[in-house]
Scaffold this motif. Structure first.
Motif, short mmCIF file in Angstrom:
data_model
loop_
_atom_site.label_atom_id
_atom_site.label_comp_id
_atom_site.label_asym_id
_atom_site.label_seq_id
_atom_site.Cartn_x
_atom_site.Cartn_y
_atom_site.Cartn_z
N UNK A 46 37.34 51.77 47.69
CA UNK A 46 37.74 51.65 46.01
C UNK A 46 39.18 51.38 45.97
N UNK A 47 40.10 52.07 46.76
CA UNK A 47 41.46 51.89 46.61
C UNK A 47 41.86 50.23 46.98
N UNK A 48 41.19 50.14 47.94
CA UNK A 48 41.51 48.39 48.40
C UNK A 48 40.98 47.48 47.45
N UNK A 49 39.97 47.91 46.74
CA UNK A 49 39.49 46.92 45.65
C UNK A 49 40.35 46.97 44.49
N UNK A 50 41.05 48.12 44.00
CA UNK A 50 41.89 47.97 42.93
C UNK A 50 43.23 47.37 43.29
N UNK A 51 43.49 47.46 44.70
CA UNK A 51 44.73 47.03 45.07
C UNK A 51 44.62 45.57 45.23
N UNK A 52 43.56 44.94 45.74
CA UNK A 52 43.28 43.61 45.84
C UNK A 52 43.07 42.84 44.73
N UNK A 53 42.15 43.61 43.40
CA UNK A 53 42.38 42.94 42.06
C UNK A 53 43.82 42.88 41.28
N UNK A 54 44.54 43.96 41.73
CA UNK A 54 46.25 43.79 41.04
C UNK A 54 46.88 42.75 41.66
N UNK A 55 46.58 42.64 42.94
CA UNK A 55 47.43 41.46 43.96
C UNK A 55 47.14 40.07 43.14
N UNK A 56 45.72 39.96 43.04
CA UNK A 56 45.23 38.55 42.33
C UNK A 56 45.83 38.47 40.95
#
Length: 73
Positions: A46-56
């Protein structure tokens, strides 16, 4: 990690309408970014998903308050 990447790309596709080539480029970039996070010890999908969306969103400038009209006044 693949589940997080798939979730990121599905969500990002809902937010941004882009070409297939741009989507492939975004997938490559977010995969490299998440690989770095996982190698640093992050395991929570879940944290990886949020970090990835923020990065994009940072890459495309949609998180920039100045671009969105915020002047601080």
């Amino acid at each position: 990690m693949e589940a997080a990447i798939d979730r990121i790309m599905q969500t990002y596709d809902l937010l941004v309408n882009r070409s297939a080539a741009a989507n492939n480029e975004a997938r490559v970039k977010v995969t490299e970014y998440l690989t770095t996070l996982v190698e640093a010890g992050e395991k929570d999908p879940h944290r990886l998903t949020v970090c990835g969306l923020t990065y994009l969103r940072q890459l495309d400038g949609s998180n920039d308050p100045v671009k969105s009209g915020y002047t601080g006044l």
